[in-house]
Design an enzyme around this catalytic site. Structure first.
Site, PDB file in Angstrom:
ATOM      1  N   PRO A  16       0.836  -1.212   0.000  1.00 55.33           N
ATOM      2  CA  PRO A  16       0.000   0.000   0.000  1.00 55.33           C
ATOM      3  C   PRO A  16       0.866   1.255   0.000  1.00 55.33           C
ATOM      4  CG  PRO A  16       0.045  -1.012   2.196  1.00 55.33           C
ATOM      5  CD  PRO A  16       0.745  -1.964   1.270  1.00 55.33           C
ATOM      6  N   GLN A  71      -6.728  -1.622   3.560  1.00 52.72           N
ATOM      7  CA  GLN A  71      -5.957  -1.272   4.767  1.00 52.72           C
ATOM      8  C   GLN A  71      -6.619  -0.119   5.509  1.00 52.72           C
ATOM      9  OE1 GLN A  71      -2.145   0.982   5.058  1.00 52.72           O
ATOM     10  NE2 GLN A  71      -1.301  -0.984   5.694  1.00 52.72           N
ATOM     11  N   CYS A 101       2.646   3.385   9.856  1.00 51.37           N
ATOM     12  CA  CYS A 101       2.771   4.762   9.385  1.00 51.37           C
ATOM     13  C   CYS A 101       3.423   5.634  10.462  1.00 51.37           C
ATOM     14  CB  CYS A 101       1.405   5.323   9.008  1.00 51.37           C
ATOM     15  SG  CYS A 101       1.545   6.974   8.308  1.00 51.37           S
ATOM     16  N   LYS A 140       0.094  -4.796   9.125  1.00 49.14           N
ATOM     17  CA  LYS A 140       1.365  -4.379   8.525  1.00 49.14           C
ATOM     18  C   LYS A 140       2.057  -3.460   9.523  1.00 49.14           C
ATOM     19  CE  LYS A 140       3.405  -2.493   4.314  1.00 49.14           C
ATOM     20  NZ  LYS A 140       3.832  -1.136   4.691  1.00 49.14           N
ATOM     21  N   GLY A 202      10.508  -3.883   2.058  1.00 44.21           N
ATOM     22  CA  GLY A 202      11.566  -2.884   2.130  1.00 44.21           C
ATOM     23  C   GLY A 202      12.710  -3.090   1.157  1.00 44.21           C
ATOM     24  N   ASP A 203      12.871  -2.067   0.287  1.00 45.66           N
ATOM     25  CA  ASP A 203      14.068  -1.939  -0.541  1.00 45.66           C
ATOM     26  C   ASP A 203      14.215  -2.954  -1.670  1.00 45.66           C
ATOM     27  OD1 ASP A 203      14.586   0.089   1.219  1.00 45.66           O
ATOM     28  OD2 ASP A 203      16.164  -0.961   2.305  1.00 45.66           O
ATOM     29  N   GLY A 224       6.897  -1.972  -2.734  1.00 44.62           N
ATOM     30  CA  GLY A 224       6.317  -0.637  -2.817  1.00 44.62           C
ATOM     31  C   GLY A 224       6.961   0.174  -3.917  1.00 44.62           C
ATOM     32  N   ARG A 225       8.016   0.899  -3.556  1.00 45.42           N
ATOM     33  CA  ARG A 225       8.613   1.826  -4.506  1.00 45.42           C
ATOM     34  C   ARG A 225       9.134   1.133  -5.755  1.00 45.42           C
ATOM     35  NH1 ARG A 225      12.122   4.441   0.157  1.00 45.42           N
ATOM     36  NH2 ARG A 225      12.114   2.222   0.673  1.00 45.42           N
TER      37      ARG A 225
HETATM   38  C1  LIG Z   1       4.599   7.198  -0.952  1.00 42.94           C
HETATM   39  C2  LIG Z   1       4.448   6.074   0.027  1.00 42.94           C
HETATM   40  C3  LIG Z   1       3.225   5.867   0.634  1.00 42.94           C
HETATM   41  C4  LIG Z   1       3.064   4.797   1.550  1.00 42.94           C
HETATM   42  N1  LIG Z   1       1.830   4.588   2.087  1.00 42.94           N
HETATM   43  C5  LIG Z   1       1.638   3.496   2.898  1.00 42.94           C
HETATM   44  C6  LIG Z   1       0.342   3.160   3.377  1.00 42.94           C
HETATM   45  O1  LIG Z   1      -0.661   3.814   3.082  1.00 42.94           O
HETATM   46  N2  LIG Z   1       0.237   2.057   4.185  1.00 42.94           N
HETATM   47  C7  LIG Z   1       1.314   1.276   4.522  1.00 42.94           C
HETATM   48  O2  LIG Z   1       1.175   0.292   5.253  1.00 42.94           O
HETATM   49  N3  LIG Z   1       2.549   1.567   4.051  1.00 42.94           N
HETATM   50  C8  LIG Z   1       2.726   2.632   3.242  1.00 42.94           C
HETATM   51  N4  LIG Z   1       3.970   2.878   2.718  1.00 42.94           N
HETATM   52  C9  LIG Z   1       5.061   1.942   3.020  1.00 42.94           C
HETATM   53  C10 LIG Z   1       5.194   0.888   1.910  1.00 42.94           C
HETATM   54  O3  LIG Z   1       4.039   0.089   1.792  1.00 42.94           O
HETATM   55  C11 LIG Z   1       6.407  -0.023   2.140  1.00 42.94           C
HETATM   56  O4  LIG Z   1       6.222  -0.812   3.284  1.00 42.94           O
HETATM   57  C12 LIG Z   1       7.704   0.785   2.284  1.00 42.94           C
HETATM   58  O5  LIG Z   1       7.799   1.787   1.299  1.00 42.94           O
HETATM   59  C13 LIG Z   1       8.950  -0.120   2.160  1.00 42.94           C
HETATM   60  O6  LIG Z   1       8.890  -0.875   0.986  1.00 42.94           O
HETATM   61  P1  LIG Z   1       9.614  -0.441  -0.405  1.00 42.94           P
HETATM   62  O7  LIG Z   1      11.047  -0.194  -0.120  1.00 42.94           O
HETATM   63  O8  LIG Z   1       9.343  -1.645  -1.290  1.00 42.94           O
HETATM   64  O9  LIG Z   1       8.930   0.802  -0.878  1.00 42.94           O
HETATM   65  C14 LIG Z   1       4.154   3.944   1.841  1.00 42.94           C
HETATM   66  C15 LIG Z   1       5.385   4.184   1.227  1.00 42.94           C
HETATM   67  C16 LIG Z   1       5.539   5.217   0.317  1.00 42.94           C
HETATM   68  C17 LIG Z   1       6.878   5.411  -0.329  1.00 42.94           C
END
Ligand SMILES: Cc1cc2nc3c(=O)[nH]c(=O)nc-3n(C[C@H](O)[C@H](O)[C@H](O)COP(=O)(O)O)c2cc1C
Length: 350
Positions: A16, A71, A101, A140, A202-203, A224-225
């Site tokens: 998310p 969520q 969050c 989460k 993460g990452d 995510g990203r």
């Molecule tokens: C712009 C942005 C918005 C996010 N919004 C949420 C969210 O609404 N709920 C949540 O559980 N995590 C949120 N996250 C966290 C991501 O779901 C993820 O756990 C985190 O970015 C690490 O994973 P990644 O490195 O693959 O991005 C957000 C992250 C980013 C960058």
């Protein structure tokens, strides 16, 4: 793999991301393959219970996205349980609780990651939700609040005890926000102590990293990203998992993805969806910017779509040759036709 009784076709999940992973984006990622689950942007339990229009929009999804997890965030057990009932009534497959969050606006209300500072309260919330609904309740979370308070092992054990069906751990503390690195050893250690599925987050920005993390001992990976940069990353990870070379993605396909996203966003703005849309009755006025004539989008609607594209391109252009130039040109878009032209000029120059 399964979360309770919900089978996932792959262990890879669109994580998310507030403001980013709207229903249109999730549908497009799902269409590329390799995606076992999508999770909505976080939505306020208070907003859901009160029927606030904007909140309800964030929880919308379409049939092709299934299985879908909605969520929610909040700190009051009764409100969270009531919101879970509403989410179940919408037809969602899973209800997920945000305990990750770190943003003060959320965490100061004893919601989001601040729940990790009070494991007994976090457990209470999950117990009430589990009693209120039949669909799986998942959580989460992060590693903990800060390095002095790494509560994920305790919170994970407590929510499992309260009836949660799966847990996802982003291997950073709230204090770290997005700095440093996600600690996957920590995530794998928590996973080894639980009987329910544990996903890591993460990452992961390359498909190889997703597969490597899987092998470290988690049931699945939330990306995510990495998905914002490369919506094909989950399909590529599945290729690798099944012993194939990861599919390559042409510049043209990348351009067509953005054009399709613009179309879906316009459909959203007009209140249309291709396929049945699961939403709730709204109690107040439409907040999505509507235009009277779909052939000539209203200014507010164009702006909304352009802003969504700007936000996505901030990530999507990373690592692309000429990416900085793409960001600048998208930022200069004045209208939807202009936006389309800019995308075509960058990606579809034959
Ligand atoms: C712009 C942005 C918005 C996010 N919004 C949420 C969210 O609404 N709920 C949540 O559980 N995590 C949120 N996250 C966290 C991501 O779901 C993820 O756990 C985190 O970015 C690490 O994973 P990644 O490195 O693959 O991005 C957000 C992250 C980013 C960058």
């Amino acid at each position: 793999m399964k979360i309770a009784n919900i089978p996932l076709a792959s262990p890879f999940v669109v994580s998310p991301m507030a403001g980013m992973t709207d229903t249109g984006f999730r549908r497009l990622v799902k269409r590329q393959g390799g995606c076992g689950l999508v999770v909505t942007e976080m939505v306020s339990s208070e907003g859901i219970v009160r029927g606030i229009d904007r909140t309800l929009e964030y929880a919308e999804y379409t049939e092709e996205e299934r299985p879908v997890s909605v969520q929610i965030f909040g700190g009051d057990p009764a409100t969270m349980a009531e919101a879970a009932r509403v989410v179940e009534g919408m037809g969602a497959d899973i209800v997920d609780v945000n305990m990750g969050c770190p943003v003060p606006k959320i965490s100061k209300h004893n919601a989001g990651c601040s729940l990790m500072r009070d494991p007994a309260h976090a457990e209470r919330i999950i117990r009430e939700m589990v009693q209120a609904v039949k669909i799986p309740v998942t959580v989460k979370m992060r590693k903990g609040w800060d390095e002095g308070d790494l509560s994920a092992p305790e919170v994970a054990a407590r929510v499992e005890n309260a009836g949660a069906s799966a847990v996802t751990i982003h291997g950073r503390t709230a204090k770290q926000s997005y700095g440093g690195h996600a600690d996957w050893d920590f995530v794998a250690d928590v996973a080894s102590r639980l009987s329910i599925p544990v996903f890591g987050s993460g990452d992961c920005v390359e498909p190889e990293q997703i597969v490597e993390r899987m092998r470290a001992g988690v049931s699945g990976v939330f990306v995510g990203r990495g998905v914002l940069r490369n919506p094909w990353i989950l399909a590529q990870a599945q290729d690798l998992l099944e012993g194939r070379a990861p599919r390559s993605v042409s510049l043209e396909e990348r351009g067509r993805f953005l054009l399709a996203y613009i179309d879906l966003l316009l459909g959203e703005a007009e209140g249309e969806a291709d396929g049945f849309r699961h939403s709730l009755e709204r109690k107040d006025a439409q907040s999505r910017p509507l235009g009277a004539d779909s052939r000539e989008p209203a200014v507010g609607r164009q702006k909304w779509v352009i802003n969504k594209l700007r936000a996505l391109c901030g990530w999507y252009s990373k690592g692309l040759e000429g990416g900085a130039q793409l960001r600048v040109s998208i930022n200069s878009a004045q209208s939807i036709p202009h936006l389309r032209e800019l995308v075509e000029a960058f990606f579809l120059r034959y």
